[in-house]
Design a protein around this motif. Sequence first.
Motif, mmCIF file in Angstrom:
data_model
loop_
_atom_site.group_PDB
_atom_site.id
_atom_site.type_symbol
_atom_site.label_atom_id
_atom_site.label_comp_id
_atom_site.label_asym_id
_atom_site.label_seq_id
_atom_site.Cartn_x
_atom_site.Cartn_y
_atom_site.Cartn_z
ATOM 1 N N TYR A 45 14.652 -0.316 5.037
ATOM 2 C CA TYR A 45 13.807 -1.470 4.738
ATOM 3 C C TYR A 45 12.353 -1.144 5.053
ATOM 4 O O TYR A 45 12.020 -0.695 6.157
ATOM 5 N N THR A 46 11.471 -1.357 4.065
ATOM 6 C CA THR A 46 10.054 -1.036 4.214
ATOM 7 C C THR A 46 9.206 -2.182 3.681
ATOM 8 O O THR A 46 9.719 -3.174 3.159
ATOM 9 N N VAL A 47 7.896 -2.010 3.765
ATOM 10 C CA VAL A 47 6.982 -3.029 3.249
ATOM 11 C C VAL A 47 7.162 -3.235 1.752
ATOM 12 O O VAL A 47 6.884 -4.319 1.223
ATOM 13 N N LEU A 48 7.631 -2.216 1.038
ATOM 14 C CA LEU A 48 7.888 -2.388 -0.391
ATOM 15 C C LEU A 48 8.969 -3.439 -0.616
ATOM 16 O O LEU A 48 8.896 -4.237 -1.554
ATOM 17 N N ASP A 49 9.969 -3.454 0.250
ATOM 18 C CA ASP A 49 11.026 -4.459 0.146
ATOM 19 C C ASP A 49 10.515 -5.842 0.521
ATOM 20 O O ASP A 49 10.860 -6.838 -0.116
ATOM 21 N N VAL A 50 9.708 -5.915 1.567
ATOM 22 C CA VAL A 50 9.137 -7.204 1.965
ATOM 23 C C VAL A 50 8.338 -7.787 0.809
ATOM 24 O O VAL A 50 8.462 -8.972 0.470
ATOM 25 N N ALA A 51 7.518 -6.959 0.181
ATOM 26 C CA ALA A 51 6.693 -7.433 -0.927
ATOM 27 C C ALA A 51 7.549 -7.890 -2.103
ATOM 28 O O ALA A 51 7.259 -8.912 -2.739
ATOM 29 N N ARG A 52 8.604 -7.156 -2.393
ATOM 30 C CA ARG A 52 9.495 -7.545 -3.493
ATOM 31 C C ARG A 52 10.173 -8.871 -3.181
ATOM 32 O O ARG A 52 10.271 -9.758 -4.036
ATOM 33 N N GLU A 53 10.630 -9.041 -1.946
ATOM 34 C CA GLU A 53 11.331 -10.268 -1.573
ATOM 35 C C GLU A 53 10.398 -11.477 -1.542
ATOM 36 O O GLU A 53 10.819 -12.605 -1.815
ATOM 37 N N ALA A 54 9.143 -11.237 -1.225
ATOM 38 C CA ALA A 54 8.167 -12.331 -1.209
ATOM 39 C C ALA A 54 7.668 -12.682 -2.603
ATOM 40 O O ALA A 54 6.977 -13.696 -2.774
ATOM 41 N N GLY A 55 7.980 -11.833 -3.588
ATOM 42 C CA GLY A 55 7.507 -12.067 -4.949
ATOM 43 C C GLY A 55 6.125 -11.525 -5.222
ATOM 44 O O GLY A 55 5.482 -11.893 -6.211
ATOM 45 N N TRP A 56 5.630 -10.623 -4.369
ATOM 46 C CA TRP A 56 4.277 -10.101 -4.472
ATOM 47 C C TRP A 56 4.210 -8.664 -4.980
ATOM 48 O O TRP A 56 3.119 -8.140 -5.203
ATOM 49 N N TYR A 57 5.335 -8.018 -5.137
ATOM 50 C CA TYR A 57 5.348 -6.568 -5.309
ATOM 51 C C TYR A 57 4.477 -6.088 -6.476
ATOM 52 O O TYR A 57 3.579 -5.259 -6.306
ATOM 53 N N ASP A 58 4.734 -6.587 -7.678
ATOM 54 C CA ASP A 58 4.006 -6.112 -8.853
ATOM 55 C C ASP A 58 2.510 -6.366 -8.708
ATOM 56 O O ASP A 58 1.688 -5.502 -9.060
ATOM 57 N N GLN A 59 2.151 -7.522 -8.185
ATOM 58 C CA GLN A 59 0.737 -7.845 -8.018
ATOM 59 C C GLN A 59 0.064 -6.894 -7.030
ATOM 60 O O GLN A 59 -1.061 -6.442 -7.250
ATOM 61 N N LEU A 60 0.747 -6.592 -5.937
ATOM 62 C CA LEU A 60 0.154 -5.712 -4.923
ATOM 63 C C LEU A 60 -0.040 -4.297 -5.467
ATOM 64 O O LEU A 60 -1.070 -3.657 -5.203
ATOM 65 N N VAL A 61 0.937 -3.796 -6.216
ATOM 66 C CA VAL A 61 0.779 -2.461 -6.805
ATOM 67 C C VAL A 61 -0.407 -2.459 -7.762
ATOM 68 O O VAL A 61 -1.227 -1.518 -7.750
ATOM 69 N N ASP A 62 -0.517 -3.476 -8.579
ATOM 70 C CA ASP A 62 -1.665 -3.549 -9.489
ATOM 71 C C ASP A 62 -2.976 -3.588 -8.719
ATOM 72 O O ASP A 62 -3.963 -2.958 -9.126
ATOM 73 N N GLU A 63 -3.001 -4.312 -7.611
ATOM 74 C CA GLU A 63 -4.224 -4.389 -6.809
ATOM 75 C C GLU A 63 -4.599 -3.031 -6.209
ATOM 76 O O GLU A 63 -5.781 -2.693 -6.106
ATOM 77 N N VAL A 64 -3.586 -2.254 -5.812
ATOM 78 C CA VAL A 64 -3.851 -0.926 -5.243
ATOM 79 C C VAL A 64 -4.608 -0.057 -6.240
ATOM 80 O O VAL A 64 -5.486 0.733 -5.862
ATOM 81 N N PHE A 65 -4.295 -0.229 -7.517
ATOM 82 C CA PHE A 65 -4.896 0.635 -8.540
ATOM 83 C C PHE A 65 -5.970 -0.078 -9.356
ATOM 84 O O PHE A 65 -6.529 0.515 -10.289
ATOM 85 N N ALA A 66 -6.276 -1.334 -9.016
ATOM 86 C CA ALA A 66 -7.281 -2.067 -9.772
ATOM 87 C C ALA A 66 -8.665 -1.446 -9.591
ATOM 88 O O ALA A 66 -9.468 -1.384 -10.507
ATOM 89 N N ASN A 67 -8.953 -1.010 -8.386
ATOM 90 C CA ASN A 67 -10.213 -0.319 -8.103
ATOM 91 C C ASN A 67 -9.863 1.134 -7.846
ATOM 92 O O ASN A 67 -9.257 1.468 -6.833
ATOM 93 N N ASP A 68 -10.283 2.001 -8.747
ATOM 94 C CA ASP A 68 -9.806 3.399 -8.665
ATOM 95 C C ASP A 68 -10.694 4.283 -7.789
ATOM 96 O O ASP A 68 -10.566 5.494 -7.827
ATOM 97 N N SER A 69 -11.585 3.683 -6.976
ATOM 98 C CA SER A 69 -12.477 4.505 -6.164
ATOM 99 C C SER A 69 -11.713 5.393 -5.185
ATOM 100 O O SER A 69 -12.131 6.519 -4.895
ATOM 101 N N LEU A 70 -10.579 4.871 -4.666
ATOM 102 C CA LEU A 70 -9.805 5.669 -3.724
ATOM 103 C C LEU A 70 -9.190 6.892 -4.393
ATOM 104 O O LEU A 70 -8.958 7.912 -3.743
ATOM 105 N N TRP A 71 -8.922 6.804 -5.678
ATOM 106 C CA TRP A 71 -8.199 7.871 -6.372
ATOM 107 C C TRP A 71 -9.091 8.732 -7.235
ATOM 108 O O TRP A 71 -8.617 9.654 -7.892
ATOM 109 N N SER A 72 -10.404 8.441 -7.273
ATOM 110 C CA SER A 72 -11.298 9.188 -8.156
ATOM 111 C C SER A 72 -11.592 10.556 -7.564
ATOM 112 O O SER A 72 -11.447 10.786 -6.368
#
Length: 452
Positions: free
Chosen positions: A425-452
């Motif tokens: 069990y990890t934070v990925l599961d917590v996010a999925r169970e809370a109904g936030w998972y897809d939104q949080l992943v999109d937010e991680v990549f919404a600003n690509d400065s960390l990955w540029s």
Amino acid sequence: MMDDILATAVRDADQTEAVAVARGAADDCGPLLRQTGDGAPLLVVADENTWAAAGPQTSRAASSAGLQLAESMVFPASPTLYASLDNAAAIRDAITAADAAMGREVLPVAVGAGTLNDLVKMAAHELGRRYVVVGTAASMDGYTGAGAPISNDGVKITMNCTAPKAVVFDLDVTAQAPAWMVASGYGDLAAKIPGGADWILADAVGIEPIDEHVWKLVQSGVREALAHPRELAAGQPEAFSGLVDGLVLSGLAMQVYGGTRPASGAEHYFSHIWELDHLGADQDPPLSHGAKVAVGTLAMLAFYERFMARDVAALDVDAAVAAWRPWEEVEADIRRTFTGALAEHAVKETRAKYVDGDGLRQRLELLKQSWPATQARLEEQLVPAADFQQQLSLAGAPSRPQDIGLDVAGLKATFPKAMYYRSRYTVLDVAREAGWYDQLVDEVFANDSLWS
């Protein structure tokens, strides 16, 4: 302080009985080798590179302690030595041949890093005897681990073996290791940050309570060990004490706990999935486990930042339960995400942590009730992703997906696979169970400065 923690970990571990970490430890390891093997003759196993690093010192120390030495087994430096069943079998045969030549059982001594340690570990385990490792690089946390990842017919499996009876780390030798190996160890130790946060969440919802003693063993020195990336990259021996201690403690904590929970979380699943896809396997040397874990760690720190920005205390549990998908839909999604045997694996693992609506309600209510204390502990545990990206870069470790041959889209596509890959069990599961998972992943990549 760290010496006391290391001594406590050795005392409580059920397999490793002695650890020596110091400058000049290879030159001084004779008495430890004699005590560990009850005076048995030694068979040193190395490759040409690791032999040059610490083979002569180890052999001289053994001779000075009055120990006999069988003819050493030294693999060529090229081609790259792999942790494979056939190489483990070759070492096992060399051990039995040395037994015959010396007239008694020998004590195998691995002089090297991850691959040699795993090969000798497996060979010794198959013969029902103990072994010693003289580490030549702070490249991973598996030195004191009981498992041995072994390849057979292109598939890597972790064999259940026995951890070394004793571990020797000469900091002068370790500081001379190739830079990519140092970076690999840095990445592997960094995983304890998000991995520890995942354990905090599993504890908060009553799935896997934190063992505070084990937590202290594995977490107490992590920040200090990671605080000197420039010095590690420059090969300063004094900087390696914390890194080596941290990696050794990680394996010892797993021995004490009886599992890998103290040392890893979702960040490791990124590495496992990329390894199954053979990412970097054609490089020479192959892309290391720690290099991939470094990028997985950064991805999870970025995900945690978005998760921590949510108001968990205000989570609408009724809405989350109403939106919760039945198992049949989850299984169908897993089978769209994976194929073949890996799909079957992921279905089994995810089913083990899946709960129905009532179970979900109980988990989320527990999370909300415990959130003030849980939030405080998570904030103490985590570090900003951007700050840690800089530390990885200074240490010479991968700090972008491109550094391991992956594009940003490939990194994003790994998130759902990591969520389904293991039952832990990890934070990925917590996010999925809370109904936030897809939104949080999109937010991680919404600003690509960390990955540029």
